[in-house]
Design a protein around this motif. Sequence first.
Motif, PDB file in Angstrom:
ATOM      1  N   ALA A  90     -32.178  16.674  33.859  1.00 41.06           N
ATOM      2  CA  ALA A  90     -32.568  16.033  32.601  1.00 41.06           C
ATOM      3  C   ALA A  90     -31.377  15.406  31.877  1.00 41.06           C
ATOM      4  CB  ALA A  90     -33.252  17.050  31.685  1.00 41.06           C
ATOM      5  N   ARG A  91     -30.151  15.749  32.281  1.00 39.00           N
ATOM      6  CA  ARG A  91     -28.940  15.261  31.610  1.00 39.00           C
ATOM      7  C   ARG A  91     -28.096  14.355  32.507  1.00 39.00           C
ATOM      8  NH1 ARG A  91     -28.658  18.985  27.230  1.00 39.00           N
ATOM      9  NH2 ARG A  91     -27.317  17.568  26.103  1.00 39.00           N
ATOM     10  N   GLN A  92     -28.630  13.988  33.657  1.00 42.37           N
ATOM     11  CA  GLN A  92     -27.876  13.116  34.556  1.00 42.37           C
ATOM     12  C   GLN A  92     -27.791  11.705  33.989  1.00 42.37           C
ATOM     13  OE1 GLN A  92     -29.646  13.550  38.456  1.00 42.37           O
ATOM     14  NE2 GLN A  92     -28.940  15.659  38.638  1.00 42.37           N
ATOM     15  N   ARG A  93     -26.804  10.952  34.484  1.00 45.37           N
ATOM     16  CA  ARG A  93     -26.564   9.563  34.088  1.00 45.37           C
ATOM     17  C   ARG A  93     -26.112   9.441  32.632  1.00 45.37           C
ATOM     18  NH1 ARG A  93     -28.061   5.671  37.642  1.00 45.37           N
ATOM     19  NH2 ARG A  93     -29.106   6.413  39.505  1.00 45.37           N
ATOM     20  N   GLN A  94     -25.438  10.497  32.149  1.00 45.20           N
ATOM     21  CA  GLN A  94     -24.905  10.478  30.787  1.00 45.20           C
ATOM     22  C   GLN A  94     -23.403  10.738  30.764  1.00 45.20           C
ATOM     23  OE1 GLN A  94     -27.319  12.980  28.188  1.00 45.20           O
ATOM     24  NE2 GLN A  94     -29.178  12.345  29.239  1.00 45.20           N
ATOM     25  N   GLY A  95     -22.775  10.785  31.936  1.00 45.49           N
ATOM     26  CA  GLY A  95     -21.326  10.912  32.016  1.00 45.49           C
ATOM     27  C   GLY A  95     -20.791  12.269  32.402  1.00 45.49           C
ATOM     28  N   ALA A  96     -21.639  13.281  32.508  1.00 51.50           N
ATOM     29  CA  ALA A  96     -21.154  14.626  32.832  1.00 51.50           C
ATOM     30  C   ALA A  96     -20.570  14.680  34.241  1.00 51.50           C
ATOM     31  CB  ALA A  96     -22.273  15.660  32.687  1.00 51.50           C
ATOM     32  N   GLY A  97     -21.257  14.129  35.221  1.00 55.09           N
ATOM     33  CA  GLY A  97     -20.757  14.137  36.589  1.00 55.09           C
ATOM     34  C   GLY A  97     -19.435  13.396  36.708  1.00 55.09           C
ATOM     35  N   THR A  98     -19.352  12.256  36.060  1.00 53.36           N
ATOM     36  CA  THR A  98     -18.111  11.474  36.085  1.00 53.36           C
ATOM     37  C   THR A  98     -16.966  12.261  35.471  1.00 53.36           C
ATOM     38  OG1 THR A  98     -19.330   9.390  36.045  1.00 53.36           O
ATOM     39  CG2 THR A  98     -17.035   9.330  35.291  1.00 53.36           C
ATOM     40  N   ALA A  99     -17.219  12.920  34.346  1.00 53.78           N
ATOM     41  CA  ALA A  99     -16.173  13.713  33.687  1.00 53.78           C
ATOM     42  C   ALA A  99     -15.737  14.889  34.551  1.00 53.78           C
ATOM     43  CB  ALA A  99     -16.670  14.202  32.325  1.00 53.78           C
ATOM     44  N   LEU A 100     -16.690  15.551  35.192  1.00 56.11           N
ATOM     45  CA  LEU A 100     -16.354  16.686  36.058  1.00 56.11           C
ATOM     46  C   LEU A 100     -15.532  16.239  37.269  1.00 56.11           C
ATOM     47  CD1 LEU A 100     -19.776  18.533  35.885  1.00 56.11           C
ATOM     48  CD2 LEU A 100     -17.577  19.467  35.095  1.00 56.11           C
ATOM     49  N   VAL A 101     -15.932  15.150  37.899  1.00 56.98           N
ATOM     50  CA  VAL A 101     -15.200  14.652  39.064  1.00 56.98           C
ATOM     51  C   VAL A 101     -13.788  14.229  38.656  1.00 56.98           C
ATOM     52  CG1 VAL A 101     -15.084  12.801  40.781  1.00 56.98           C
ATOM     53  CG2 VAL A 101     -17.213  14.052  40.428  1.00 56.98           C
ATOM     54  N   ALA A 102     -13.657  13.544  37.533  1.00 56.14           N
ATOM     55  CA  ALA A 102     -12.329  13.121  37.067  1.00 56.14           C
ATOM     56  C   ALA A 102     -11.433  14.332  36.820  1.00 56.14           C
ATOM     57  CB  ALA A 102     -12.459  12.268  35.804  1.00 56.14           C
ATOM     58  N   ALA A 103     -11.993  15.389  36.237  1.00 56.69           N
ATOM     59  CA  ALA A 103     -11.200  16.594  35.977  1.00 56.69           C
ATOM     60  C   ALA A 103     -10.766  17.254  37.281  1.00 56.69           C
ATOM     61  CB  ALA A 103     -11.996  17.576  35.116  1.00 56.69           C
ATOM     62  N   LEU A 104     -11.660  17.330  38.260  1.00 56.79           N
ATOM     63  CA  LEU A 104     -11.291  17.930  39.546  1.00 56.79           C
ATOM     64  C   LEU A 104     -10.282  17.060  40.290  1.00 56.79           C
ATOM     65  CD1 LEU A 104     -14.587  19.494  40.927  1.00 56.79           C
ATOM     66  CD2 LEU A 104     -12.674  20.619  39.792  1.00 56.79           C
ATOM     67  N   GLU A 105     -10.442  15.753  40.224  1.00 58.44           N
ATOM     68  CA  GLU A 105      -9.466  14.863  40.864  1.00 58.44           C
ATOM     69  C   GLU A 105      -8.081  15.061  40.249  1.00 58.44           C
ATOM     70  OE1 GLU A 105     -12.495  11.232  42.108  1.00 58.44           O
ATOM     71  OE2 GLU A 105     -11.164  10.975  40.378  1.00 58.44           O
ATOM     72  N   ALA A 106      -8.020  15.227  38.935  1.00 55.79           N
ATOM     73  CA  ALA A 106      -6.733  15.472  38.272  1.00 55.79           C
ATOM     74  C   ALA A 106      -6.133  16.797  38.750  1.00 55.79           C
ATOM     75  CB  ALA A 106      -6.906  15.466  36.754  1.00 55.79           C
ATOM     76  N   GLU A 107      -6.969  17.833  38.886  1.00 58.54           N
ATOM     77  CA  GLU A 107      -6.490  19.125  39.403  1.00 58.54           C
ATOM     78  C   GLU A 107      -5.981  18.989  40.832  1.00 58.54           C
ATOM     79  OE1 GLU A 107      -9.412  22.231  39.293  1.00 58.54           O
ATOM     80  OE2 GLU A 107      -9.727  22.058  37.125  1.00 58.54           O
ATOM     81  N   ILE A 108      -6.714  18.262  41.655  1.00 65.03           N
ATOM     82  CA  ILE A 108      -6.337  18.084  43.062  1.00 65.03           C
ATOM     83  C   ILE A 108      -4.998  17.361  43.152  1.00 65.03           C
ATOM     84  CG2 ILE A 108      -6.975  16.861  45.200  1.00 65.03           C
ATOM     85  CD1 ILE A 108      -9.954  17.556  44.405  1.00 65.03           C
ATOM     86  N   ALA A 109      -4.838  16.280  42.397  1.00 69.01           N
ATOM     87  CA  ALA A 109      -3.570  15.534  42.404  1.00 69.01           C
ATOM     88  C   ALA A 109      -2.431  16.394  41.870  1.00 69.01           C
ATOM     89  CB  ALA A 109      -3.717  14.249  41.591  1.00 69.01           C
ATOM     90  N   ALA A 110      -2.684  17.149  40.801  1.00 67.54           N
ATOM     91  CA  ALA A 110      -1.639  18.009  40.223  1.00 67.54           C
ATOM     92  C   ALA A 110      -1.212  19.112  41.197  1.00 67.54           C
ATOM     93  CB  ALA A 110      -2.126  18.632  38.912  1.00 67.54           C
ATOM     94  N   ALA A 111      -2.123  19.503  42.095  1.00 64.70           N
ATOM     95  CA  ALA A 111      -1.795  20.522  43.096  1.00 64.70           C
ATOM     96  C   ALA A 111      -1.031  19.937  44.286  1.00 64.70           C
ATOM     97  CB  ALA A 111      -3.070  21.208  43.581  1.00 64.70           C
ATOM     98  N   GLY A 112      -0.775  18.626  44.259  1.00 61.63           N
ATOM     99  CA  GLY A 112       0.040  17.996  45.289  1.00 61.63           C
ATOM    100  C   GLY A 112      -0.724  17.353  46.434  1.00 61.63           C
ATOM    101  N   PHE A 113      -2.041  17.283  46.319  1.00 64.62           N
ATOM    102  CA  PHE A 113      -2.831  16.643  47.369  1.00 64.62           C
ATOM    103  C   PHE A 113      -2.924  15.145  47.092  1.00 64.62           C
ATOM    104  CE2 PHE A 113      -4.374  21.032  47.196  1.00 64.62           C
ATOM    105  CZ  PHE A 113      -4.193  21.402  48.524  1.00 64.62           C
ATOM    106  N   GLU A 114      -2.939  14.358  48.150  1.00 61.95           N
ATOM    107  CA  GLU A 114      -2.979  12.907  48.006  1.00 61.95           C
ATOM    108  C   GLU A 114      -4.394  12.350  47.930  1.00 61.95           C
ATOM    109  OE1 GLU A 114      -0.630  11.140  51.076  1.00 61.95           O
ATOM    110  OE2 GLU A 114       1.225  11.985  50.289  1.00 61.95           O
ATOM    111  N   ALA A 115      -5.380  13.130  48.364  1.00 65.94           N
ATOM    112  CA  ALA A 115      -6.759  12.649  48.397  1.00 65.94           C
ATOM    113  C   ALA A 115      -7.702  13.789  48.050  1.00 65.94           C
ATOM    114  CB  ALA A 115      -7.094  12.095  49.779  1.00 65.94           C
TER     115      ALA A 115
END
Length: 170
Positions: free
Chosen positions: A85-110
């Motif tokens: 009921a809450r999809q397409r409002q930016g939550a998924g995008t925000a979660l993925v961006a946060a995980l991508e930042a964590e992944i990059a900060a942990a030294g992974f390239e992808a």
Amino acid sequence: MITVRNAREEDIPLLVDIGVAAWAQAATGLADLSTLRENARIAFQQFLVAHWLRAIVAEQAGAVVGWAAREALDDEITDLWVDPARQRQGAGTALVAALEAEIAAAGFEAARLQTHARNDRAVGFFRNRGYGVHWLSVAYAARLDRDVESVGLRKQLVADEPLGYGPGGF
């Protein structure tokens, strides 16, 4: 506005409910949901009890609307579930961006992930955020008693350094 925070242990029941609802939406037409729903609930419960410290949640207007996780704290996004009921409002995008930042900060390239190959909404969601198909696979799933097609997706997070010397290499 969507905010992302670390999951808390008291979030587990709500995260299970969100996971089951989002799973059911994604699995519609792919499996007998009535048979598998309780299995899915148990799987989400067990995962979150064991790994809630590795999960993040998205909140909108103070309500939890989705969650995501990196089970092994490596370069793989293992979970992304947003209340249908809450999809397409930016939550998924925000979660993925946060995980991508964590992944990059942990030294992974992808960043990488996998999903059901026929989960067009998920594949489209990730492709729209820069992920490309990295592999396709078919494997037997005992719980479904049939072969299941999976797709692996990958996104480069760190620009490749040119080989050679000087600007642009040679």
